[in-house]
Design an enzyme around this catalytic site. Structure first.
Site, PDB file in Angstrom:
ATOM      1  CE  LYS A  78      -3.972   1.916   2.569  1.00 38.31           C
ATOM      2  NZ  LYS A  78      -4.828   1.708   3.759  1.00 38.31           N
ATOM      3  CB  SER A 121      -8.038   3.507   3.027  1.00 41.27           C
ATOM      4  OG  SER A 121      -7.168   2.913   3.977  1.00 41.27           O
ATOM      5  CB  SER A 139      -8.236   0.455   5.787  1.00 37.49           C
ATOM      6  OG  SER A 139      -8.913   1.673   5.972  1.00 37.49           O
TER       7      SER A 139
END
Length: 484
Positions: free
Chosen positions: A83, A160, A184
């Site tokens: 990420k 996210s 997330s």
């Protein structure tokens, strides 16, 4: 053995490592296949950076090792995505926000370094909701763009950590790392038919399972954690074992497991989600799982007193600390916020900068959070539960909002509710209390969309929780891949 492209794309992380360790599959061939896949699926916006040269060079190093040395690497040649808010040497860490575009840290996050040391290869950085402050991954920064669900590109993938989930679901990578503050890793896993794990955090210190200080663009030091994501719980267990040094999973049998069903997290579900979740319960019950209804009538109230005040208050100081520790191109949260591209995130940062919840912070952290933790721990103890089980999200994937990034949704025609609050409701209690949470696929809805089930366990029960997840997925099975 000659591996076809389709065979390589179908490999689990565990099977890919075994094939590379044995010499049956060249790491460079596998990396090249996945890089080509990433290039062909660029419209999904799963990645912000692809490390073509670096990944191929890493593959060549793995292939050049003596067979005995390669066989000793737990993740030999495993391509992963990371990420874009997790520090990586030589690769951008922008958190999907314009002020950090192109910024390259000097060190890897410890969790990333452990995976690399074990033989993992970073294919690239995964797209995300801007600054991780959202659950849609509809990022409106020009270098990021909205992440699209591979089961229907008009729909959100969740967030996210949406880019990590999409890369995994779309067979761009078999596994990767996300982060989780309120859901997330688990929300995008549920919406893309993959698995996502939030490890124990507790009160920090020794209770925290993954230690990545100043190595993740933060929201909240109390709530943030890195978490592995993959197409199966077994693959998550592989990565978790490498990051923590844990041994094999404990043996778990379905027959006799006591699993709590918290009433507030089964209420108000979208029909297509509830139908899939109830069908999964029937299959698990037939295998001997004992389901225990638990009222937990105070759960949502207690969580509501904790969640927002901690995240909104801590973001200001924690982001400033990360900027300073990493010598970032902007030096204050105000400079960072001034260039935010997504309206929904800008609105949240307005509250962060205004300190709108500061007066509630001390009570949230020192009064309400201990009450929530004790309440959940007592539920596990009093009912003798191995885990809690509920749909990861109240609803399946919804259309992308390319104007605001996130606005409102209607569940089966009911009055509109805030999108982020709707999707966070079920995942947030584990986050605010610091216990481990795992989302795994439950099945496909009547509309062809993935549905996830979440297992939450007592603090520190991570390996047993993963073992329960493996047993569940062996019964429920994997979902069909998206047609791309």
């Amino acid at each position: 053995m000659t591996w076809t492209v389709d065979e390589q794309l179908a490999l689990s992380a565990t099977d890919a490592v075994a094939a590379i360790q044995s010499g049956g599959l060249k790491a460079t061939d596998y990396v090249a296949t996945l890089l080509a896949r990433a290039a062909s699926l660029g419209t999904l916006n799963a990645l912000t950076v692809i490390d073509l040269d670096g990944a191929l060079a890493a593959g060549r190093r793995i292939d050049a090792l003596p067979a005995a040395a390669r066989a000793q690497l737990p993740l030999a040649g495993l391509p992963i995505v990371v990420k874009d808010n997790i520090n990586t040497v030589g690769l951008q860490t922008s958190a999907g926000t314009p002020a950090l575009e192109g910024f390259v840290p000097n060190t890897n996050a410890p969790s990333v370094q452990r995976l690399i040391d074990a033989g993992a290869i970073i294919l690239g950085k995964a797209n995300m909701h801007e600054l991780a402050f959202g659950i849609t991954s509809t990022n409106l920064a020009t270098h990021a763009r909205p992440v699209r669900n591979p089961y229907d590109p008009a729909l959100i993938p969740g967030g996210s950590s949406g880019g990590t989930a999409v890369a995994i679901a779309a067979r761009i990578a078999p596994a990767g790392l996300g982060t989780d503050t309120g859901g997330s890793t688990r929300i995008p896993a549920a919406l893309t038919g993959t698995a996502g794990f939030r490890p124990s955090v507790g009160n920090g210190g020794g209770e925290r399972r993954y230690h990545d200080p100043d190595a993740v663009v933060p929201i909240s030091h109390t709530r943030d954690t890195v978490g592995p994501m993959a197409r199966s719980v077994a693959d998550i267990a592989l990565l978790d074992g490498v990051i923590t040094g844990a041994g094999p999973l404990p043996a778990v049998a379905l027959n006799g497991l006591r699993i709590g069903l918290p009433a507030p997290l089964w209420d108000g579900l979208e029909r297509q989600v509830e139908d899939v979740a109830r069908a999964a319960l029937k299959r698990l019950e037939a295998a001997g799982v004992v389901f225990v209804p638990v009222a937990m009538s105070e759960l949502n109230h207690l969580n509501g007193m904790v969640s927002g005040p901690i995240a909104i208050h801590e973001a200001r100081g924690d982001v400033n600390a990360w900027l300073a520790a990493n010598q970032a191109p902007v030096q204050s949260v105000g400079e960072l916020a001034a260039r935010i591209a997504s309206p929904d995130v800008r609105a949240i940062y307005d509250a962060v900068l205004a300190g709108s919840l500061d007066s509630h912070y001390e009570a949230a952290l020192n009064h309400w959070r201990p009450l929530l933790q004790a309440y959940i721990a007592a539920t596990f103890a009093d009912e003798r539960l191995d885990a809690l089980l509920f749909p990861t999200t109240r609803l399946a994937a919804v259309p992308i909002d390319e104007i605001n990034g996130s606005s409102t949704v209607s569940i089966d025609g009911a009055p509109p509710v805030d999108t982020m609050e709707a999707f966070l409701r079920n995942t947030d209690p584990a986050s605010t209390s610091g216990i481990p949470g795992l989302s795994l696929p439950a099945g496909m809805s009547a509309y062809g969309l993935p549905v996830g089930l979440e297992l939450d366990g007592p603090l520190g029960s991570d390996r047993r929780l993963l073992a329960i997840g493996v047993a569940f997925e062996q019964l429920l099975g994997a979902l069909p891949p998206p047609v791309l």
